[in-house]
Design an enzyme around this catalytic site. Structure first.
Site, PDB file in Angstrom:
ATOM      1  N   GLU A 155       0.861  -1.233  -0.029  1.00 44.37           N
ATOM      2  CA  GLU A 155       0.098  -0.073  -0.083  1.00 44.37           C
ATOM      3  C   GLU A 155       0.792   1.322   0.047  1.00 44.37           C
ATOM      4  OE1 GLU A 155      -2.782  -0.289   3.349  1.00 44.37           O
ATOM      5  OE2 GLU A 155      -3.888  -1.749   2.362  1.00 44.37           O
ATOM      6  N   GLU A 324      -5.267  -8.676   0.474  1.00 41.08           N
ATOM      7  CA  GLU A 324      -5.924  -8.462   1.779  1.00 41.08           C
ATOM      8  C   GLU A 324      -7.436  -8.045   1.427  1.00 41.08           C
ATOM      9  OE1 GLU A 324      -4.509  -5.498   4.329  1.00 41.08           O
ATOM     10  OE2 GLU A 324      -2.253  -5.759   3.675  1.00 41.08           O
TER      11      GLU A 324
END
Ligand code: GBH
Length: 421
Positions: A155, A324
């Site tokens: 991220e 995720e």
């Protein structure tokens, strides 16, 4: 009819070093936790550094065939010129155990935390610091010899936003100009790592993709949502192939590189409206309110979003993984529903012909949730933070059943699934 997934599909879980290992004393988060700049201390976290054998055993017995975790850079290099052999060996043991149990590892090289010594030199804000990153990546190539899947960064835009825009996270710098500089240096760091690792490994990157919903049907809010989507979701990935990174204020030249897969982290949606504030890039984004119930994080549940994210990410023509997806709740029945409904949409994406190769539930077990501490319960496995006991929840077994059979059975679909997508 049961929902069948491809035979080679990975059904795994995900974690990150600082959130589970405990005693990660050499990184920036630890430092700010100790001086009280962060509300919670990670401390022993799940004490995974000691309980790794039991954890992998449990994973295997539950039937998961993949596991995403991260290497803590600051454990390998606690000081600029100090290499920790013991940590190297421990990670190698973890990898060997996973492989011995037929669990495919997907290893993240950077999951938010960095060595404190590296951050004291300016971290990723200074391009000349990338030589330290290179040295780490070279060591990692040795360590990960038997691993196939490597993700360089977790991220990157969350790292940039939280660390350099909102300044809720270390290093608590609030500067839009620095933020995009860091983003462009992360692209350079990815390119360097790709150069060192590709060929021997499949080297990808993990991008969070919040779905940007316009707050109203006004044209300017729709435009604002599109701008937010590009600025936070796609410009970063576009730059990997184009060599031009479009920041909010200017474009940066970065090396043309590649990624062998894209990992998508998907949780929820944002609601975006137009703003006149240039320092907010002419939009205001907040958590969307698109489900009646909110998770412990205050997030809405929006299963269709995982499908939208996959569709958009498919433009790069690379294999995709959901690296995720998860829910923080004490209501485990809700967790099962969450997993089933998101998997229904992942399945739909595969039926549409997208090359989706795996799904990693966040998280294997409850853990340290950054600024939110230990309150949010994301785990398939419950952790007792007093005794470090692990107790698999019902969801852990249901997900295990799916992982083992590679399908979602009718009775599960009827009870937890969406009747139409
Ligand atoms: C992922 O982060 C992480 O990879 C993982 O470590 C974490 O535990 C997991 O998700 C669950 O949270 O702009 O102020 O509204 C996601 C973390 C969530 C951080 C959304 C930024 C936006 C906050 N991100 N959050 S705000």
């Amino acid at each position: 009819m049961p929902l069948k997934f491809p035979e080679e599909f990975l059904f795994g879980t995900a974690t990150a070093a600082h959130q589970i290992e405990g005693d990660n004393k050499w990184n920036d988060w630890w430092y700010y936790e100790q001086i009280g700049k962060l509300p919670y201390k990670s401390g022993k976290a799940c004490n995974h550094w000691e309980f790794y054998k039991e954890d992998i055993q449990l994973m295997a017995s539950l039937g998961y065939n993949a596991y995403r975790f991260s290497i803590e850079w600051s454990r390998l290099f606690p000081e600029e010129n100090k290499f920790n052999e013991e940590a190297f060996n421990r990670y190698q043991e973890i990898i060997d155990l996973l492989l011995a149990n037929n669990i495919t590892p997907l290893v993240t090289l950077h999951h938010f935390t960095s060595p404190l010594w590296f951050m004291k030199k300016g971290g990723f804000l200074r391009e000349e610091n990338l030589k330290f990153w290179e040295k780490y990546v070279e060591k990692v190539a040795e360590l990960l010899e038997k691993v196939k899947l490597i993700a360089t960064f977790n991220e990157p835009m969350v790292y940039v936003m939280m660390g350099y825009l909102t300044a809720y996270w270390p290093p608590f710098i609030k500067s839009p100009f620095k933020a995009f500089k860091v983003a462009s240096n992360l692209l350079k760091a990815h390119a360097l790592a790709y150069e060192i690792l590709h060929g021997k490994f499949q080297v990808g990157i993990v991008k969070n993709v919040p779905i940007m919903l316009p707050a109203t049907d006004k044209e300017r809010d729709k435009k604002a949502a599109e701008r937010a989507d590009n600025l936070f979701n796609w410009y970063f990935l576009d730059a990997i192939w184009s060599g031009v990174y479009r920041g909010a204020f200017k474009a940066y030249r970065v090396p043309q590189s590649d990624a062998d897969f894209i990992g998508i982290n998907y949780y929820t949606a944002s609601e975006v409206r137009h703003s006149w504030n240039p320092l907010k890039f002419f939009f205001d984004a907040k958590l969307a309110d698109v489900s009646e119930r909110k998770t412990q994080m205050g997030w809405s549940v929006y299963p269709r979003g995982i499908y939208i994210a996959l569709k958009k990410a498919s433009k790069y023509g690379k294999p995709l993984y959901i690296t995720e997806n998860g829910i923080a709740t004490l209501d485990d029945e809700w967790r099962i529903e969450f997993i089933i409904q998101h998997l229904q949409y992942v399945h739909k994406a595969i039926e549409d012909g997208l090359d989706v190769r795996g799904y990693f539930y966040w998280s294997f077990m409850d853990n340290y949730e950054w600024r939110e501490g230990f309150e949010p319960r994301f785990g398939l496995v419950e952790v007792d933070y007093e005794t470090f006991e692990r107790r698999p929840r019902k969801s852990a077994y249901i997900y295990g059943g799916i992982a083992k059979s590679k399908e979602i059975k009718d009775e599960i679909l009827e009870k937890y699934g969406l009747s139409s997508l």
